[in-house]
Design a protein around this motif. Structure first.
Motif, PDB file in Angstrom:
ATOM      1  N   ILE B  66     -19.644   8.496  10.918  1.00 45.23           N
ATOM      2  CA  ILE B  66     -20.928   8.153  10.304  1.00 45.23           C
ATOM      3  C   ILE B  66     -21.663   7.271  11.299  1.00 45.23           C
ATOM      4  O   ILE B  66     -21.243   6.138  11.566  1.00 45.23           O
ATOM      5  CB  ILE B  66     -20.725   7.374   8.987  1.00 45.23           C
ATOM      6  CG1 ILE B  66     -19.822   8.147   8.029  1.00 45.23           C
ATOM      7  CG2 ILE B  66     -22.058   7.053   8.338  1.00 45.23           C
ATOM      8  CD1 ILE B  66     -19.298   7.290   6.875  1.00 45.23           C
ATOM      9  N   GLU B  67     -22.720   7.820  11.885  1.00 40.56           N
ATOM     10  CA  GLU B  67     -23.473   7.057  12.879  1.00 40.56           C
ATOM     11  C   GLU B  67     -24.645   6.370  12.185  1.00 40.56           C
ATOM     12  O   GLU B  67     -25.489   7.029  11.569  1.00 40.56           O
ATOM     13  CB  GLU B  67     -23.957   7.980  13.992  1.00 40.56           C
ATOM     14  CG  GLU B  67     -22.798   8.574  14.788  1.00 40.56           C
ATOM     15  CD  GLU B  67     -23.245   9.561  15.851  1.00 40.56           C
ATOM     16  OE1 GLU B  67     -22.368  10.216  16.452  1.00 40.56           O
ATOM     17  OE2 GLU B  67     -24.470   9.694  16.060  1.00 40.56           O
ATOM     18  N   ARG B  81     -21.137  13.293  11.168  1.00 45.31           N
ATOM     19  CA  ARG B  81     -20.477  14.296  12.019  1.00 45.31           C
ATOM     20  C   ARG B  81     -19.206  14.750  11.306  1.00 45.31           C
ATOM     21  O   ARG B  81     -18.177  14.088  11.372  1.00 45.31           O
ATOM     22  CB  ARG B  81     -20.123  13.693  13.371  1.00 45.31           C
ATOM     23  CG  ARG B  81     -21.297  13.111  14.118  1.00 45.31           C
ATOM     24  CD  ARG B  81     -22.042  14.154  14.933  1.00 45.31           C
ATOM     25  NE  ARG B  81     -23.188  13.566  15.608  1.00 45.31           N
ATOM     26  CZ  ARG B  81     -24.440  13.586  15.135  1.00 45.31           C
ATOM     27  NH1 ARG B  81     -24.686  14.187  13.989  1.00 45.31           N
ATOM     28  NH2 ARG B  81     -25.433  13.029  15.798  1.00 45.31           N
ATOM     29  N   ALA B  82     -19.340  15.844  10.590  1.00 44.99           N
ATOM     30  CA  ALA B  82     -18.183  16.404   9.884  1.00 44.99           C
ATOM     31  C   ALA B  82     -18.470  17.874   9.617  1.00 44.99           C
ATOM     32  O   ALA B  82     -19.637  18.277   9.509  1.00 44.99           O
ATOM     33  CB  ALA B  82     -17.943  15.667   8.572  1.00 44.99           C
ATOM     34  N   PRO B  86     -24.346  18.143   6.195  1.00 47.90           N
ATOM     35  CA  PRO B  86     -25.649  18.066   6.872  1.00 47.90           C
ATOM     36  C   PRO B  86     -25.605  16.967   7.932  1.00 47.90           C
ATOM     37  O   PRO B  86     -24.908  15.966   7.776  1.00 47.90           O
ATOM     38  CB  PRO B  86     -26.612  17.724   5.740  1.00 47.90           C
ATOM     39  CG  PRO B  86     -25.768  17.119   4.679  1.00 47.90           C
ATOM     40  CD  PRO B  86     -24.424  17.738   4.794  1.00 47.90           C
ATOM     41  N   ALA B  87     -26.332  17.189   9.020  1.00 41.31           N
ATOM     42  CA  ALA B  87     -26.277  16.224  10.122  1.00 41.31           C
ATOM     43  C   ALA B  87     -26.912  14.895   9.729  1.00 41.31           C
ATOM     44  O   ALA B  87     -26.432  13.836  10.121  1.00 41.31           O
ATOM     45  CB  ALA B  87     -26.970  16.807  11.343  1.00 41.31           C
ATOM     46  N   LEU B 119     -14.754   7.190  10.517  1.00 43.38           N
ATOM     47  CA  LEU B 119     -15.131   6.173  11.483  1.00 43.38           C
ATOM     48  C   LEU B 119     -16.612   5.837  11.308  1.00 43.38           C
ATOM     49  O   LEU B 119     -17.463   6.715  11.391  1.00 43.38           O
ATOM     50  CB  LEU B 119     -14.873   6.716  12.895  1.00 43.38           C
ATOM     51  CG  LEU B 119     -14.717   5.721  14.028  1.00 43.38           C
ATOM     52  CD1 LEU B 119     -13.616   4.722  13.731  1.00 43.38           C
ATOM     53  CD2 LEU B 119     -14.429   6.465  15.316  1.00 43.38           C
ATOM     54  N   VAL B 120     -16.889   4.600  11.047  1.00 44.24           N
ATOM     55  CA  VAL B 120     -18.285   4.132  10.975  1.00 44.24           C
ATOM     56  C   VAL B 120     -18.682   3.704  12.386  1.00 44.24           C
ATOM     57  O   VAL B 120     -18.013   2.865  12.992  1.00 44.24           O
ATOM     58  CB  VAL B 120     -18.427   2.964   9.985  1.00 44.24           C
ATOM     59  CG1 VAL B 120     -19.868   2.496   9.928  1.00 44.24           C
ATOM     60  CG2 VAL B 120     -17.933   3.370   8.603  1.00 44.24           C
ATOM     61  N   VAL B 121     -19.744   4.304  12.880  1.00 47.98           N
ATOM     62  CA  VAL B 121     -20.178   4.041  14.260  1.00 47.98           C
ATOM     63  C   VAL B 121     -21.577   3.445  14.225  1.00 47.98           C
ATOM     64  O   VAL B 121     -22.569   4.162  14.358  1.00 47.98           O
ATOM     65  CB  VAL B 121     -20.168   5.349  15.102  1.00 47.98           C
ATOM     66  CG1 VAL B 121     -20.427   5.039  16.574  1.00 47.98           C
ATOM     67  CG2 VAL B 121     -18.859   6.084  14.941  1.00 47.98           C
TER      68      VAL B 121
END
Lengths: 155, 153
Positions: B66-67, B81-82, B86-87, B119-121
């Motif tokens: 998750i950006e 991102r998975a 949806p992006a 992952l939280v980014v």
């Protein structure tokens, strides 16, 4: 003439000096305790996510890493010690965390950061914990603190 | 008849004025210094991954990332991102529902187990509030293995 009348009426006065001494000791005690607890958990505007899915903090021993900005840039505090965001400071912080966790391995490391700070200010604390975790064989429990009630600012 | 006066005529007077003074001082002190804190609760998080501790031969599925973009007056951007997602998502409530749909439950065909790493980014300039909101969305969706990433240099 009786002795009582010769000396005048007898008075019994309580000596209040020890009580006042004790009261002042209590006041000093509370002032010191308030300061110590303030060092460990200073007031911070923690994040308060809407529909928060946190769990209540247990009474287990905890070590609070506080990330605050006091005007001169973000700093990380651990008890009374203060650390900047430089690599040397992160090394020192990692060693301090490691030393404390060697004494009491059951301690959780809690990250308490001001909600308005950028992630770049909080990430050094995570890196320091990760370094301590590497030195201790990956047994560190890390928690992120947030406020329980939903205030509506999140999202 | 005065109760404090004994039959012999002696009078014992206990001055409680200093005690009341001290008690009121204490009362004022604590009233002035008390502040009611809201209840503090916790998320359990994973640490940023370090290559030295990971098994280099282990086959690992890529984490869901998750950006979280920089925080501005209009909020922040959220990119997911998975597979099968949806992006871009709008807001953390939508993020929680999208992640919840991706998670496998008993009897349905979700793509990811609840133990799959998330992952939280956050970007350098995204606020801690938004970073924790993204983390909270993953917890709400039922994932249990969530962490923050290091800032990419």
């Amino acid at each position: 003439m009786s002795l009582i009348h010769a000396r005048g009426p007898a008075r019994i006065d309580a000596n209040l000096t020890p009580m006042i001494d004790l009261s002042f000791l209590l006041i000093v005690f509370f002032i010191l305790v308030a300061r110590m607890s303030g060092d460990q958990l200073p007031p911070i505007s923690l994040p308060h996510p809407s529909h928060g899915a946190m769990t209540p903090a247990s009474n287990a021993p905890r070590m609070a890493l506080n990330v605050v900005d006091e005007g001169g840039g973000p700093i990380i505090t651990l008890g009374t010690r203060r650390f900047g965001g430089t690599e040397n400071s992160i090394e020192d912080l990692a060693k301090a965390i490691e030393q404390r966790l060697r004494v009491d391995p059951a301690t959780s490391v809690d990250i308490r950061a001001d909600r308005s700070l950028p992630y770049a200010a909080v990430e050094p604390a995570l890196r320091a914990i990760a370094k301590a975790n590497g030195a201790l064989g990956g047994k560190v429990r890390v928690r992120v603190c947030a406020l329980a009630d939903s205030g509506g600012e999140g999202g | 008849m005065d109760r404090r006066r004994s039959a012999t005529g002696m009078r014992s007077a206990l001055s409680i004025t200093p005690m009341i003074d001290v008690v009121f001082l204490l009362l004022v002190f604590f009233i002035c210094t008390v502040h009611f804190e809201r209840r503090e609760e916790v998320f359990t998080t994973d640490l940023p991954q370090r290559g030295s501790t990971a098994d280099p031969l282990a086959l690992r599925d890529p984490p869901i990332t998750i950006e979280v973009g920089a925080t501005s007056s209009s909020g922040c951007t959220i990119a997911l991102r998975a597979e099968g997602a949806p992006a871009q998502v709008q807001g953390f409530d939508e993020l929680a529902s999208v992640l919840g749909a991706l998670r496998r439950r008993a009897g349905d065909y979700g793509l990811y187990e609840s133990t799959h790493q998330v992952l939280v980014v956050p970007s350098r300039d995204s606020s801690w509030q938004d970073s924790v909101d993204a983390f909270n969305a993953a917890v709400r969706a039922g994932f249990a293995n969530i962490g923050f990433s290091e800032i990419r240099k």
